[in-house]
Design a protein around this motif. Structure first.
Motif, PDB file in Angstrom:
ATOM      1  N   LYS A 130       0.825  -1.212   0.000  1.00 15.19           N
ATOM      2  CA  LYS A 130       0.000   0.000   0.000  1.00 15.19           C
ATOM      3  C   LYS A 130       0.862   1.266   0.000  1.00 15.19           C
ATOM      4  O   LYS A 130       0.680   2.149  -0.838  1.00 15.19           O
ATOM      5  N   SER A 131       1.807   1.321   0.932  1.00 17.91           N
ATOM      6  CA  SER A 131       2.624   2.531   1.027  1.00 17.91           C
ATOM      7  C   SER A 131       3.459   2.717  -0.229  1.00 17.91           C
ATOM      8  O   SER A 131       3.669   3.840  -0.688  1.00 17.91           O
ATOM      9  N   THR A 132       3.925   1.625  -0.784  1.00 13.31           N
ATOM     10  CA  THR A 132       4.725   1.718  -2.003  1.00 13.31           C
ATOM     11  C   THR A 132       3.894   2.309  -3.143  1.00 13.31           C
ATOM     12  O   THR A 132       4.355   3.188  -3.876  1.00 13.31           O
ATOM     13  N   LEU A 142      -4.116   9.243   2.195  1.00 14.48           N
ATOM     14  CA  LEU A 142      -3.756   9.102   3.613  1.00 14.48           C
ATOM     15  C   LEU A 142      -3.333   7.679   3.908  1.00 14.48           C
ATOM     16  O   LEU A 142      -4.068   6.725   3.654  1.00 14.48           O
ATOM     17  N   ASP A 143      -2.138   7.538   4.484  1.00 14.19           N
ATOM     18  CA  ASP A 143      -1.612   6.211   4.789  1.00 14.19           C
ATOM     19  C   ASP A 143      -1.912   5.907   6.254  1.00 14.19           C
ATOM     20  O   ASP A 143      -1.336   6.513   7.153  1.00 14.19           O
ATOM     21  N   GLU A 144      -2.803   4.983   6.496  1.00 15.02           N
ATOM     22  CA  GLU A 144      -3.203   4.577   7.845  1.00 15.02           C
ATOM     23  C   GLU A 144      -3.448   5.761   8.765  1.00 15.02           C
ATOM     24  O   GLU A 144      -2.762   5.917   9.775  1.00 15.02           O
ATOM     25  N   PRO A 145      -4.463   6.541   8.436  1.00 15.06           N
ATOM     26  CA  PRO A 145      -4.669   7.768   9.219  1.00 15.06           C
ATOM     27  C   PRO A 145      -5.070   7.517  10.667  1.00 15.06           C
ATOM     28  O   PRO A 145      -4.784   8.340  11.523  1.00 15.06           O
TER      29      PRO A 145
HETATM   30 MG   LIG Z   1       2.477   1.045   4.850  1.00 17.47          MG
END
Ligand SMILES: [Mg+2]
Ligand SMILES: Nc1ncnc2c1ncn2[C@@H]1O[C@H](COP(=O)(O)OP(=O)(O)OP(=O)(O)O)[C@@H](O)[C@H]1O
Ligand SMILES: Nc1ncnc2c1ncn2[C@@H]1O[C@H](COP(=O)(O)OP(=O)(O)OP(=O)(O)O)[C@@H](O)[C@H]1O
Ligand SMILES: [Mg+2]
Lengths: 304, 271, 274, 274
Positions: free
Chosen positions: D43-45, D161-164
């Motif tokens: 996901k973050s990538t 938003l990454d894991e807000p």
């Molecule tokens: Mg991540």
């Protein structure tokens, strides 16, 4: 600023190592006892942080070199002790040498330059200058700048002792580079210190700055000035290498002989210049001159 | 150079006979070779074959370690420039310990290339090259943590070992953290050379980045210290390194290194 | 006898921030306790008192009936093992094995005992084979397990975990909860867990304490705690989702008892439907 | 036209780790998308490709139909704002105001415009009055909001938003979700959120993409996604708790449709019971 391996003969490198080792031992003792508790772990982690923040490189426009922070003055000022700088710089330099920045045999010299001279001169000149009623940031800028320029001069002398670089050109070039880098170091030190004392006023031991005894500051200033004064005649002499050359012929010409595989300690000169009685007078005069100039400068700064 | 801190570690985790060697042996061998190279006389032509022999020995180990060629060029490329530039200037310098110079070329501005200077310059560069090769071999076949535990086994003082242990561990934590900070800054359009913003402001942001890294490493230090207290940390604490037996092959490699040095020192004279 | 007992424990940070306000907390051997509370409620601060990392501004802490003193501190830390939220705070050595061995080293155990404890701790968290791995090559879940193994190797009687499931995906969280319960059941370790994830609370605790602004404002079984609505509302928390659904149905006039775990809720709903 | 489109996007870290494997992802203006997947799913990538922080190993990314190039990069970063998981990575200036002004400064805006944008951004996240506070002394939830304000001040069209909600207590999480939804509704911002907390997914997305081992293996409404059981099981995720309960009841032979939010589930159960 990192002297690489092989550029200082082994004997001399060993002497630097011994001096550095004494300081390192003392700095560990400091970390163990001078803070509230045994904070060795904290310094281990912080050293990692220092190493990484030194990787923030800013390329200097139109030149192949780039600037990065050294941080000796900053650490010494934050922890109100030059020993913090000695300890952190030692750890950082050791790891850097593994990546080809600096070397193994010369690490002692590098620690002396950047950790010891950088840390002590940066810290005490900051204290001294703020005593001379300079504003905090001006004094800090100057302290950080001095912490870059004095190691540069020391390095030039070491390289000269080692016979690998002529003194005057060395001092000129190194001061030029480090003088410029020192401006960056100074500015960043002021900004960083400001930001840290804002975010974590409790880390910054600012009260301790006021407690440093004037005697200590004076003692350090005298040592630094004496060092500079001793150095001055060599710089003033029209032919410093000539001095060394004469010295080497006086002592005997053992270097080129294939018999001795190991370069002797101080192969080509005794303590340079000591052999000549005439030069002693020059040293004393030089000392006096530098002292007068220095005092003059500080007077002017005090007025301004 | 640092753009690859994590890359360097990865090389150190490869598998090869050299990687498997005992860390202590590698440290001692590296020190021996470097000290010997540095100790060689400074103006002797015979040094060249000696240094060549050492370099060849190191090159063989590098081959055995199966290090990537591109990686090695990169490592050398970042380590050599400063040493090289000083060595390069030597022919133009009248070294104080040399009494007679033979001038090979005269250049404008009174510059002279001397034979002795040339010899000294190339020799010092050759020594430097051997030292760098040894260090690169060591650091790319041994992980930092293995280096620290080996140094501890070799008698590095307890507290220094603890300091280095923790430093090595958190180098990577902060390296990754710096990467994340930089990414976040880029996300918001930060660029050192952005002409639309004042230089002063850019510099200030660099300062803030450094201070935030400093504070975060300090706070990490505080938290780590606390968690170490949870596990009984006290003034006599030691890091565990365990015992490790040196294999016969390790001793052999060390003996071989010694042999190379002896051969270089005495053997070459008779050729 | 209580294994942990605090009496009117108060902690003030930097002379200003009252993080703990006269806490009376007790834990009996073998209990499974959850401590819930919003961000900043004081959970982590309380945990740091359990093994003498922080010193009370006022009040007392007794471990197995003894107050913490300079002499007993090592024993206290052997008795109460604390696992912090961020495993990076805890794992400081460059290899898994070195890290797990750190605690036993400090207890001055012999080489063989240390080896044995490390092996067993890694077995318990199912990380055998990871001995020489570097922590920065581990996943979040694996790092958590290493941190727990580091504490287990000291063979504590109480295991205190600060937000153990934060940052884990549901699969990882479930496995970790199972591990914690196993340590309680088979090794007889008292477990105390701080969390804001209320849905997992019924799974890992028989007793729940609610904290709010530095005070413990509720203490009882999950059943009792989650039945007192005002408590939960006051503290920025919520009921477990299952309980929320059951309550909503209750409000609509369906005659059922509020349950907290999926299985119980299913049975209760089945009862109502049929 | 798509505001973000990736075509066979593949990313390989260090020539070894295939973090993204031929991803085809599209987002239309104004959509509310959730990206779910286990730890390490990628996901973050993927997010780092959306604004050109990472470069594809192969494949393309189009922002508003244009490929990312050196010339367009600043525009891309203005269009797509990414908020990372750890607000500490993002907030480094010594005051909230300076931090929020960082983005607009980089866009080379005038003093007044910057002032205005900072004010508006802080208003949106309800942090007016915090201008001179040091980020260091803020709570986790407040820090998250500052990080979001820093991105909002650049007036992006897409907010990623990454894991807000990681590390927030339930109260804080609910408020943040409401804020995200408001930005979508009233400012017309496209929102893309990565998370492993499946329970919040139905609350903040109309469309869900599931990632697993670098691939998108499911794309549809929450309804559609959470109905395909194997998908969820395969990916270390779980159904939202509400859905789990509904499924368990279904398995017991109760004739109901699986729902995902509390309100829907209540109505469905009421229907069955009555
Ligand atoms: Mg991540
Ligand atoms: N080192 C410190 N210095 C000053 N204040 C602190 C410190 N640590 C915590 N606090 C404050 O003490 C209060 C309680 O903090 P604590 O970390 O114990 O809460 P918590 O319940 O663990 O919260 P979270 O769920 O966010 O982890 C908070 O208001 C916090 O800001
Ligand atoms: N800088 C990096 N170098 C090498 N590998 C990486 C790097 N960053 C991520 N990876 C790897 O790429 C894969 C995808 O990672 P990513 O961070 O995108 O996952 P994620 O879905 O965001 O996970 P999480 O939910 O834990 O944040 C993982 O296997 C991870 O180990
Ligand atoms: Mg906490």
């Amino acid at each position: 600023m990192h002297i690489p391996d092989a550029y200082i003969p082994l004997g001399q490198a060993a002497v630097y190592w011994i001096i550095a080792a004494i300081f390192i031992a003392r700095s560990i003792k400091w970390a163990r006892s001078d803070l509230d508790e045994n904070m060795i772990p904290l310094f281990g982690v912080l050293a990692a942080g220092m190493f990484v923040l030194m990787t923030i490189n800013i390329p200097i426009p139109m030149s192949p070199v780039s600037w990065h922070m050294v941080g000796a003055a900053l650490t010494a000022i934050i922890f109100a002790s030059p020993w913090a700088a000695v300890l952190l710089m030692t750890l950082v330099l050791a790891v850097q040498s593994l990546y080809g920045d600096g070397g193994i045999t010369v690490m002692g010299a590098n620690i002396i330059n950047m950790g010891i001279i950088g840390g002590f001169s940066g810290y005490y000149s900051y204290i001294a200058l703020s005593r001379l009623s300079l504003t905090r940031s001006k004094a800090m800028f100057a302290g950080a700048w001095i912490s870059m320029i004095l190691p540069a001069i020391a390095l030039s002398f070491e390289m000269w002792f080692a016979g690998t670089f002529p003194l005057k050109q060395g001092v000129f070039l190194m001061s030029l580079f480090q003088g410029a880098a020192g401006i960056g170091e100074g500015i960043i030190t002021v900004i960083v210190f400001g930001a840290i004392s804002k975010a974590r006023p409790d880390i910054v031991a600012e009260d301790a700055h006021k407690k440093v005894s004037t005697a200590k500051v004076a003692a350090f200033s005298i040592i630094a000035l004496a060092g500079l004064a001793l150095a001055a005649p060599f710089l003033a002499s029209s032919n410093p290498d000539g001095l060394q050359h004469t010295a080497s012929t006086v002592i005997g010409n053992g270097i080129n002989s294939a018999v001795s595989p190991i370069t002797p300690l101080f192969p080509n000169y005794a303590i340079p210049g000591m052999g000549m009685s005439g030069k002693m007078a020059a040293i004393v005069i030089g000392f006096a001159v530098v002292l007068v100039i220095w005092l003059g400068i500080s007077k002017i700064i005090k007025k301004g | 150079m640092h753009a690859t801190l994590t890359e360097l570690e990865r090389e150190a985790y490869r598998k090869s006979p050299v990687h498997r060697m005992d860390g202590r042996i590698k440290i001692i061998m590296t020190l021996l070779l470097i000290v010997y190279a540095v100790a060689l006389p400074r103006m002797e032509v015979l040094d060249f074959p000696r240094l060549l022999l050492l370099e060849a020995y190191l090159a063989v180990l590098m081959l055995l370690a199966r290090l990537e060629f591109s990686y090695l060029t990169f490592r050398f490329a970042i380590a050599l420039p400063f040493g090289f530039s000083i060595a390069f200037l030597q022919p133009f310098i009248k070294q104080p310990f040399i009494s007679d110079f033979t001038v090979l070329y005269r250049l404008p501005f009174g510059l002279e290339v001397t034979g002795e200077g040339l010899l000294f310059g190339t020799l010092i560069f050759a020594k430097f090259l051997v030292c760098i090769t040894a260090v690169i071999l060591l650091s790319s076949t041994t992980s930092l943590s293995e280096l620290v535990s080996s140094a501890r086994r070799l008698g590095m003082p307890r507290e220094l070992a603890l300091l280095f242990t923790m430093m090595v561990r958190y180098l990577f934590v902060f390296w990754i953290m710096l990467g994340r900070i930089r990414t976040a800054q880029k996300t918001r359009g930060f660029d050192l050379w952005n002409k639309k913003v004042p230089r002063r402001w850019t510099l200030q942001q660099v300062g803030y980045t450094i201070s935030s890294l400093f504070i975060r490493s300090y706070e990490q230090g505080e938290r780590t210290y606390q968690s170490m207290l949870c596990r009984g940390y006290n003034a006599d604490a030691q890091v565990y390194v365990g015992k490790k037996k040196m294999g016969v092959s390790d001793i052999l490699v060390l003996a071989l290194a010694l042999g190379v040095i002896i051969a270089a020192q005495f053997g070459l004279k008779f050729l | 006898m209580y294994i942990i007992e605090t009496r009117a424990l108060t902690h003030v940070y930097r002379g200003k921030i009252k993080a703990l306000d006269s806490i009376n907390f007790t834990a009996k051997p073998g209990e499974r306790i959850a401590l819930i509370g919003a961000n900043g409620a004081g959970k982590s601060t309380l945990f740091k008192h359990f093994n003498g990392i922080l010193k009370p501004t006022s009040g007392d802490i007794l471990i197995k009936g003894e107050p913490i003193s300079k002499k007993s501190i090592l024993d206290v830390r052997k008795t109460v093992g604390v696992v912090f939220q961020d495993p990076d705070d805890q794992i400081f050595a460059p290899t898994v094995k070195q890290d797990v061995a750190f605690g036993p080293m400090n207890l001055g155990l012999s080489e063989e005992v240390i080896e044995k404890r490390v092996r067993e701790a890694l077995e318990t968290v199912r990380l055998t084979g990871f001995e020489e791995r570097a922590p920065h090559h581990l996943s979040t879940g694996e790092k958590k397990k290493v941190a727990i193994a580091g504490i287990l190797a000291m063979q504590p009687e109480v295991l205190v975990l600060d937000e153990p499931t934060a940052g884990l995906d549901p699969g990882g969280a479930v496995r970790l909860i199972r591990l914690i319960n196993q340590m309680n059941r088979y090794l007889g370790i008292t477990t105390i867990v701080a969390t804001h994830e209320v849905d997992i609370v019924p799974l890992l605790a028989d007793r729940v304490c609610i904290m709010s602004s530095g005070r413990i404002i509720g203490d009882g079984t999950p059943q009792e705690i989650f039945s007192t609505d005002e408590l939960i509302k006051k503290t920025h928390l919520r009921l477990p989702i299952v309980a929320q659904l059951m309550e909503m149905l209750q409000d609509e006039g369906i005659p059922l008892n509020v349950k907290f775990t999926l299985e119980e809720a299913r049975d209760e709903l089945l009862r109502v439907v049929k």
